[in-house]
Enzyme design. Structure first.
Site, PDB file in Angstrom:
ATOM      1  CB  THR A  50      10.744  50.680  56.700  1.00 61.19           C
ATOM      2  OG1 THR A  50      10.372  51.531  57.781  1.00 61.19           O
ATOM      3  CG2 THR A  50      10.000  49.367  56.791  1.00 61.19           C
ATOM      4  CG  ASN A  66      11.940  54.840  67.536  1.00 56.65           C
ATOM      5  OD1 ASN A  66      12.654  53.852  67.742  1.00 56.65           O
ATOM      6  ND2 ASN A  66      10.624  54.759  67.495  1.00 56.65           N
ATOM      7  CD  GLN A  75      14.298  59.128  65.312  1.00 56.75           C
ATOM      8  OE1 GLN A  75      14.578  60.324  65.279  1.00 56.75           O
ATOM      9  NE2 GLN A  75      13.095  58.685  64.999  1.00 56.75           N
ATOM     10  CG  HIS A 121      10.635  60.704  56.899  1.00 55.99           C
ATOM     11  ND1 HIS A 121       9.653  60.732  57.863  1.00 55.99           N
ATOM     12  CD2 HIS A 121      11.054  59.418  56.844  1.00 55.99           C
ATOM     13  CE1 HIS A 121       9.471  59.505  58.357  1.00 55.99           C
ATOM     14  NE2 HIS A 121      10.312  58.695  57.751  1.00 55.99           N
ATOM     15  CB  THR A 140      12.283  53.827  38.308  1.00 54.29           C
ATOM     16  OG1 THR A 140      12.066  52.899  37.240  1.00 54.29           O
ATOM     17  CG2 THR A 140      12.845  55.125  37.770  1.00 54.29           C
ATOM     18  CB  CYS A 162       5.148  52.658  63.674  1.00 50.84           C
ATOM     19  SG  CYS A 162       6.427  53.480  62.766  1.00 50.84           S
TER      20      CYS A 162
HETATM   21  N1  PLP Z   1      14.164  53.107  62.559  1.00 51.82           N
HETATM   22  C1  PLP Z   1      13.947  54.086  63.458  1.00 51.82           C
HETATM   23  C2  PLP Z   1      14.777  54.142  64.711  1.00 51.82           C
HETATM   24  C3  PLP Z   1      12.959  55.051  63.220  1.00 51.82           C
HETATM   25  O1  PLP Z   1      12.744  56.020  64.099  1.00 51.82           O
HETATM   26  C4  PLP Z   1      12.200  54.960  62.015  1.00 51.82           C
HETATM   27  C5  PLP Z   1      11.112  55.920  61.750  1.00 51.82           C
HETATM   28  O2  PLP Z   1      10.083  55.909  62.381  1.00 51.82           O
HETATM   29  C6  PLP Z   1      12.486  53.929  61.116  1.00 51.82           C
HETATM   30  C7  PLP Z   1      13.464  53.029  61.422  1.00 51.82           C
HETATM   31  C8  PLP Z   1      11.734  53.808  59.808  1.00 51.82           C
HETATM   32  O3  PLP Z   1      12.108  54.836  58.931  1.00 51.82           O
HETATM   33  P1  PLP Z   1      11.317  55.141  57.567  1.00 51.82           P
HETATM   34  O4  PLP Z   1      10.107  55.929  57.957  1.00 51.82           O
HETATM   35  O5  PLP Z   1      12.276  55.936  56.740  1.00 51.82           O
HETATM   36  O6  PLP Z   1      10.967  53.851  56.925  1.00 51.82           O
END
Ligand code: PLP
Length: 361
Positions: A73, A142, A173, A191, A224, A306
């Protein structure tokens, strides 16, 4: 009372942290220092940071620059915030992290019913690209797993990138699973590949496409660095073994069984990353399915994590032409390297049970 082990089929939301990543993080916590400090401890931390940067680049096959961030993000936010409203274009099925940052003046590029970029729209954009400076098209979706046809997109957008239109390809992904596509900027997330949450990176071919803000990460990401998390991220990638072929076999078997029980497989005929599948159970809401599976000891998700807090209708399915009712009956199943046939059999059994109950009602 013996407790059945839970079955985790929500790896697209977040993955369990691999033991090697956990070990690297624990070790890092014993050797604290700020990588920007000039003393010996700081210099050792800096060396560990730079070593992790190189290992991650190597594991991903990336020869450009790498800026550590708090996740995909933030990487997206850094990549997109310098471009103004009129300069950005994106695909309708991008992750919310992109949609929130793009706020494009133009309507998004559409997708076919199979979730693949509409090439008429893409050609239209190229014919009328005066103001366009940045184009965001994700690698895999995703919610559905649909993979965009990168080579075909390249043939339309043009090579090399960076001359006219910078190309941002969200690989949250796919990084660590599939080879990275060619793009100017690639956000990745730890993650989603067995590393800890709260860390990721923006891969950038040429830093000149970004504006420096000052501070750490050569001025492109102040704050940091989270060294233990970064070392966990690198260790997760180092420990990764190929498992997608096995996932493809497992998913194909699962889908054959679900389909014969009445499931609709989302984007069945599109190329999809084998780690994600989305299935509709006609007549049963995704909330009801989630509760049923949870009681059966199985964790899955309704669309992206989300948006599941608010249970809004998936913008991804809407862009693919799904009606609201049908879109509200889809559940996402996503696998990791630990996923077994027995776990998917248990999921399929629970699916059949609920579908049969619905038919009998
Ligand atoms: N982009 C995609 C396609 C995702 O699946 C996700 C995670 O849900 C993100 C962006 C955001 O990743 P992060 O949780 O590392 O901010």
């Amino acid at each position: 009372v013996s407790q059945r082990p839970r079955i985790y089929l929500d790896h697209a939301a977040t993955t369990p942290i691999l033991p090697a990543a956990k070990a690297a993080m624990m070790e890092a916590m014993e050797r604290w220092a700020n990588p920007s400090s000039p003393h010996s401890e700081g210099r050792a931390a800096r060396a560990a940071l730079e070593d992790a940067r190189e290992r991650i680049k190597q594991a991903l096959g990336w020869e450009g620059e790498l800026i550590f961030t708090s996740g995909a993000t933030e990487a997206i936010e850094i990549a997109l915030s310098d471009y103004d409203l009129y300069a950005k274009r994106h695909l309708a099925v991008e992750h919310d992290a992109v949609l929130r940052t793009v706020q494009s003046f133009f309507p998004p590029l559409g997708v076919t019913p199979n979730g693949i970029v509409d090439f008429d729209d893409l050609h239209g954009l190229m014919d009328d690209r005066d103001q366009t400076r940045l184009l965001a098209i994700q690698h895999a979706n995703n919610e559905t797993g649909v993979l965009q046809p990168m080579l075909k997109i390249h043939s339309v957008v043009g090579e090399p990138f960076g001359r006219e239109i910078a190309y941002l390809c969200d690989c949250a992904q796919t990084a660590g699973k599939l080879p990275l596509p060619r793009a100017e900027m690639i956000p990745v997330s730890s993650h989603k590949l067995g590393g800890p949450p709260g860390v990721g990176a923006l891969l950038v071919r040429d830093l000149a496409v970004l504006q420096a803000r000052g501070g750490q990460e050569r001025g492109y990401r102040p704050g940091t660095q989270n060294l233990p998390a970064i070392l966990g991220f690198a260790a997760a990638l180092d420990a990764a073994e190929p498992w997608l072929d096995r996932a493809a076999v497992l998913r194909a078997r699962l889908e054959a069984r679900l389909q014969s029980a009445g499931a609709e497989v989302v984007a069945k005929d599109a190329p999809r990353i084998p780690t994600i599948g989305a299935y509709r159970m006609p007549g049963v809401s995704s909330e009801a399915q989630l509760i049923h599976f949870d009681l059966a000891g199985i964790a899955v998700s309704a669309g992206s994590a989300c948006s599941s807090g608010t249970m809004k209708v998936s913008h991804v399915l809407a862009a693919m032409g799904w009606g609201e009712q049908a879109a509200r009956e889809v559940v996402r199943v996503s696998f990791g390297p630990q996923t077994t046939q027995a776990e998917l059999d248990a999921f399929a059994g629970a699916w059949e049970k609920l579908a049969a109950r619905k038919r009998a009602a």
